[in-house]
Motif scaffolding. Structure first.
Motif, mmCIF file in Angstrom:
data_model
loop_
_atom_site.group_PDB
_atom_site.id
_atom_site.type_symbol
_atom_site.label_atom_id
_atom_site.label_comp_id
_atom_site.label_asym_id
_atom_site.label_seq_id
_atom_site.Cartn_x
_atom_site.Cartn_y
_atom_site.Cartn_z
ATOM 1 N N PHE A 141 0.824 -1.210 0.000
ATOM 2 C CA PHE A 141 0.000 0.000 0.000
ATOM 3 C C PHE A 141 0.857 1.257 0.000
ATOM 4 C CE2 PHE A 141 -2.203 -3.400 2.221
ATOM 5 C CZ PHE A 141 -3.420 -3.450 1.548
ATOM 6 N N GLN A 142 0.245 2.307 -0.483
ATOM 7 C CA GLN A 142 0.920 3.602 -0.498
ATOM 8 C C GLN A 142 1.323 4.036 0.916
ATOM 9 O OE1 GLN A 142 -1.360 6.572 -2.567
ATOM 10 N NE2 GLN A 142 -0.319 8.249 -1.519
ATOM 11 N N ASN A 143 0.418 3.780 1.872
ATOM 12 C CA ASN A 143 0.692 4.194 3.256
ATOM 13 C C ASN A 143 1.262 3.064 4.111
ATOM 14 O OD1 ASN A 143 -0.486 6.850 2.891
ATOM 15 N ND2 ASN A 143 -2.417 5.736 2.742
ATOM 16 N N PHE A 144 1.831 2.089 3.470
ATOM 17 C CA PHE A 144 2.498 0.949 4.112
ATOM 18 C C PHE A 144 1.517 0.017 4.841
ATOM 19 C CE2 PHE A 144 5.239 4.839 4.922
ATOM 20 C CZ PHE A 144 5.753 4.860 3.642
ATOM 21 N N ASN A 145 0.632 0.619 5.649
ATOM 22 C CA ASN A 145 -0.408 -0.155 6.347
ATOM 23 C C ASN A 145 0.117 -1.371 7.101
ATOM 24 O OD1 ASN A 145 -2.035 1.694 5.176
ATOM 25 N ND2 ASN A 145 -3.415 0.235 4.201
ATOM 26 N N LEU A 146 1.164 -1.164 7.868
ATOM 27 C CA LEU A 146 1.621 -2.252 8.742
ATOM 28 C C LEU A 146 0.752 -2.244 9.998
ATOM 29 C CD1 LEU A 146 5.460 -1.724 8.348
ATOM 30 C CD2 LEU A 146 3.959 -3.283 7.085
ATOM 31 N N GLY A 181 10.128 5.404 6.345
ATOM 32 C CA GLY A 181 9.149 5.058 5.318
ATOM 33 C C GLY A 181 9.650 3.965 4.393
ATOM 34 N N GLY A 182 10.899 4.097 3.946
ATOM 35 C CA GLY A 182 11.460 3.104 3.045
ATOM 36 C C GLY A 182 11.531 1.737 3.697
ATOM 37 N N GLN A 183 11.957 1.741 4.973
ATOM 38 C CA GLN A 183 12.029 0.474 5.712
ATOM 39 C C GLN A 183 10.637 -0.147 5.853
ATOM 40 O OE1 GLN A 183 14.002 2.135 9.115
ATOM 41 N NE2 GLN A 183 15.939 1.074 8.653
ATOM 42 N N ARG A 184 9.666 0.700 6.144
ATOM 43 C CA ARG A 184 8.302 0.195 6.294
ATOM 44 C C ARG A 184 7.818 -0.448 5.004
ATOM 45 N NH1 ARG A 184 5.118 4.830 9.877
ATOM 46 N NH2 ARG A 184 6.982 5.381 11.047
ATOM 47 N N ALA A 221 4.725 6.598 -3.572
ATOM 48 C CA ALA A 221 4.167 7.946 -3.473
ATOM 49 C C ALA A 221 4.512 8.646 -2.167
ATOM 50 C CB ALA A 221 2.650 7.895 -3.650
ATOM 51 N N ASN A 222 4.708 7.872 -1.111
ATOM 52 C CA ASN A 222 5.031 8.489 0.173
ATOM 53 C C ASN A 222 6.528 8.467 0.471
ATOM 54 O OD1 ASN A 222 2.509 9.300 0.762
ATOM 55 N ND2 ASN A 222 2.065 7.700 2.259
ATOM 56 N N LEU A 223 7.334 8.222 -0.565
ATOM 57 C CA LEU A 223 8.782 8.130 -0.356
ATOM 58 C C LEU A 223 9.484 9.140 -1.247
ATOM 59 C CD1 LEU A 223 8.993 4.226 -0.574
ATOM 60 C CD2 LEU A 223 8.969 5.592 1.527
ATOM 61 N N ASP A 224 10.698 9.527 -0.844
ATOM 62 C CA ASP A 224 11.465 10.405 -1.737
ATOM 63 C C ASP A 224 11.889 9.604 -2.960
ATOM 64 O OD1 ASP A 224 14.333 9.362 -1.371
ATOM 65 O OD2 ASP A 224 13.650 9.690 0.705
ATOM 66 N N GLY A 261 12.177 5.647 -3.381
ATOM 67 C CA GLY A 261 11.145 5.073 -4.238
ATOM 68 C C GLY A 261 11.748 4.174 -5.298
ATOM 69 N N GLU A 262 12.818 4.663 -5.892
ATOM 70 C CA GLU A 262 13.485 3.842 -6.908
ATOM 71 C C GLU A 262 14.018 2.546 -6.307
ATOM 72 O OE1 GLU A 262 16.452 5.783 -9.549
ATOM 73 O OE2 GLU A 262 15.046 7.491 -9.474
ATOM 74 N N ASN A 263 14.604 2.662 -5.113
ATOM 75 C CA ASN A 263 15.103 1.463 -4.421
ATOM 76 C C ASN A 263 14.001 0.433 -4.220
ATOM 77 O OD1 ASN A 263 17.681 2.356 -4.259
ATOM 78 N ND2 ASN A 263 17.483 3.183 -2.174
#
Ligand SMILES: Nc1ncnc2c1ncn2[C@@H]1O[C@H](COP(=O)(O)OP(=O)(O)OP(=O)(O)O)[C@@H](O)[C@H]1O
Ligand SMILES: [Mg+2]
Lengths: 229, 445
Positions: free
Chosen positions: A91-96, A148-151, A174-177, A181-183
């Motif tokens: 999900f865009q918002n990770f939703n963990l 965010g990236g880790q999530r 979308a929620n990452l730089d 995001g590329e990673n």
């Protein structure tokens, strides 16, 4: 036979007294093992289409066929099982799940399933996934202690834990730089190759679209272009 | 399932303050109801014990005889009829106490005097009575003196007598003649189980019977102390049936019974002579039980129980409304999370079950806390020692309030609580289970 096929799919949302015709007759197929991007401007219907492929929403008209099964014909219980067994979600918002740590978040979908596999093998598999996404040292951390990236990497591991045929990711970057995001997209691509899992992700970021080997462009609820190769 | 329970359990810790608040509300309700129930249950037993010792047994046999003068006196005349009637129920009886009872008498010491009621008892039989009375001055050994009298502390204080002093008692015989006897104070006692407004002394039945004008070996009342207190009504019925074979029963002639129970309890002050309605031959027996005597008390306890039940329901309702609102809030807070776990593959019923378990755990934790507090409260309340002449005497057992925690009662309360919890959380749980996944995922919370 295609892994996924959409036939003349329409989606109309009721909105107060009017209606929003979000998807206006979309037809395409997706082949197993592909890395698919659904691109298009905001409001073009990306989320709506991903939701219908993901069986968390139903078309107003038309059919969504997954591995030969017409999703229209399934009961909620069966659809839930299909989601569990065949689909993974990012999900865009990770939703963990905030009360669970990294390991438990990744493990969670396995505990919902009917089949109970050996505990040690399960642990090995989760550990393998954590290594793959580079979070082994964060194993016991809660989501709110992660970037965010880790999530999103936890979310990727969670999506893959049931070894699904398809992983759906609605704007996962979308929620990452842009660098992170590329990673994330690179990592998804790596998993796509490693496990031969079909990934379908939506984005409106042009640079990311290029990594995909099948791009479906949407505009105003219609397919504008569909290129595989 | 284990996983669902684990999640539910962890969810409780997410909003600690809120959980503690709700748990406390549950705990408070449970505390109050268990304390009140423990109190009333204890009160009932205390009263039973106190009434048993006050009345001298569980089943009471009275007799009325019409004298040639037409006067009715309380006296058991046909002793062999009674003895025969007792033999079929002999197995049930632990102790038989025969008693005589003076009307309100005047006791005089020097220039001081006061009124009291005197029971004539057979000291060798009245083990229970000896156990109930606490000797403050003198000793029961002095009771071997046939003229010994045991006085309650209140009377002794009024007269300023001590053990060993001689006192004079002025009383009426059963036929209404005045009579005077001299007694020696054998012991001064406090009777924690007695009504403080009844000042009763105890004397030897032979001597008192003589003063009252009874035939040698005669007595007025027979009190049966049963092995099993719960059998009292059965035993009383059997006894009545036996007596009915050869004698008159007061219960069968209601026109001159006019509420025997009432007479019996009020009769302490009156010695019980009434005017004849219709003369009869021989002894007219009447059999009453502790239950009859305690009827008003039991009624009071029932009312108390009803009050506490009402209170419990009110507290529970308030708590359950709180619970309902909390879980409505939880539903809003976790909408997107529910969407996520449903997307991942959790079935509807499991979403609902998480809500149920979460609420049940909260209630159970609250109930456990309430129960522990109630048990502590009972232990503390039960440890308080009241003064020997406390006005609360009848409510106390050995100068303590007795609390009885009934396990089935507590279980019932917990079951009711848990059922109510399920009812309260049902709607939010159902709504959570029925959330549309796509809509739930779209929410901003
Ligand atoms: N639940 C809904 N109710 C009403 N209208 C909706 C609903 N969901 C989406 N829409 C509308 O449907 C259209 C398509 O929305 P959708 O979310 O699929 O677009 P999108 O391509 O994902 O956009 P974005 O890039 O902004 O996420 C939009 O016009 C949107 O307003
Ligand atoms: Mg979207």
């Amino acid at each position: 036979m295609a892994l996924i096929s959409l036939n003349e799919v329409h989606k109309i949302y009721p909105l107060g007294k009017t209606e929003v015709h979000a998807v206006k007759g979309v037809t395409f197929t997706i082949e197993a093992g592909d890395f698919v991007s659904i691109a298009g401007p905001s409001g073009s219907g990306k989320t709506t289409i991903l939701n219908m492929i993901g069986c968390i929403d139903t078309p107003t008209e038309g059919e969504v066929i997954i591995r030969g099964t017409n999703t229209k014909e399934l009961k909620d219980k069966e659809i839930t099982m299909l989601r569990h067994d065949v689909l993974g979600f990012i999900f865009q918002n990770f939703n963990l799940i905030p009360v669970l740590n990294v390991y438990e978040n990744i493990e969670f979908p396995l505990l919902l399933g009917k089949t109970r596999e050996d505990k040690n093998r399960r642990r090995e598999w989760i550990t393998h996934l954590m290594e793959d996404v580079g979070l082994i040292e964060w194993k016991t951390h809660k989501p709110n202690e992660l970037s965010g990236g880790q999530r999103q990497r936890v979310a990727i591991a969670r999506a893959l834990v049931t070894k699904p045929a398809i992983v759906l990711a609605d704007e996962p970057t979308a929620n990452l730089d842009s660098k992170t995001g590329e990673n994330i997209i690179e990592m998804m691509k790596k998993m796509n190759k490693e496990f031969d899992t079909t990934f379908i992700f939506s984005t409106h970021d042009k640079t990311i679209v290029d990594i995909a080997d099948h791009v479906i462009h949407l505009k105003d609820g219609l397919v504008e272009s569909n290129s595989r190769g | 399932m284990m996983n669902i329970i684990k999640i539910a359990f962890r969810n409780i810790t997410r909003q600690k303050k809120r959980s503690i608040l709700l748990g406390s509300a549950v705990a408070f309700g449970v505390l109050i109801i268990i304390l009140l129930n423990g109190f009333t249950a204890g009160l009932k037993e205390t009263m039973k014990e106190n009434f048993t010792s006050l009345m001298g047994g569980h089943v009471y046999v009275n007799g009325k005889v019409v004298l040639p003068s037409g006067k009715i006196v309380n006296m058991i005349g046909d002793r062999d009829i009674l003895d025969k009637a007792l033999s079929p129920i002999a197995d049930e009886i632990a102790e038989v106490h025969i008693r005589a009872q003076s009307g309100r008498s005047e006791i005089i010491f020097g220039s001081k005097s006061t009124s009291l009621l005197i029971y004539g008892v057979n000291w060798n039989d009245e083990k229970l009575l000896k156990k109930t009375l606490t000797v403050l001055d003198g000793s029961f050994k002095a009771l071997s003196d046939p003229k010994a009298i045991v006085l309650p502390k209140k009377i002794a204080d009024k007269l300023q007598v001590r053990a060993g002093d001689s006192v004079l008692v002025r009383l009426d015989t059963v036929t209404g003649q005045r009579n005077v006897g001299d007694f020696t104070v054998g012991a001064i006692t406090s009777d924690p189980g007695s009504f403080s407004f009844i000042s009763a002394g105890y004397a030897n039945i032979t001597y008192l019977g003589e003063l009252l004008g009874l035939k040698p070996g005669g007595y007025q009342y027979m009190n049966l102390y049963l092995k099993d207190i719960n059998r009292m009504d059965v035993v009383a019925k059997k006894l009545r049936d036996e007596l009915r074979k050869t004698a008159l029963l007061e219960e069968d002639t209601p026109e001159d019974t006019n509420n025997e129970t009432h007479q019996r309890s009020m009769g302490f002050m009156m010695g019980g002579s009434t005017t004849a309605v219709k003369p009869w031959k021989g002894t007219k027996f009447s059999v009453t039980t502790l239950n009859d005597v305690m009827a008003p008390v039991l009624q009071m306890i029932r009312i108390l129980n009803m009050v506490s039940l009402t209170l419990f329901i009110i507290l529970l309702t308030i708590t359950m409304v709180g619970l309902l609102n909390t879980f409505r809030m939880v539903l809003i807070e976790r909408t997107r999370e529910i969407g996520t776990i449903r997307a991942i593959g959790m079935q509807r019923k499991d979403v609902r079950n998480i809500f149920f378990f979460e609420a049940l755990f909260l209630s159970l934790a609250g109930a456990a806390a309430g129960l522990v507090l109630a048990l502590i409260g009972m232990a503390v309340g039960g440890a308080v020692t009241f003064s020997a002449n406390s006005n609360m005497g009848i409510f106390l057992l050995n100068r303590h309030i007795q609390f009885i925690a009934s396990v089935p009662g507590i279980l019932l309360i917990i079951v009711i609580l848990l059922l109510m919890t399920l009812v309260a959380v049902y709607l939010p749980a159902r709504r959570a289970a029925r959330l549309k996944v796509a809509d739930a995922l779209r929410t901003q919370y």
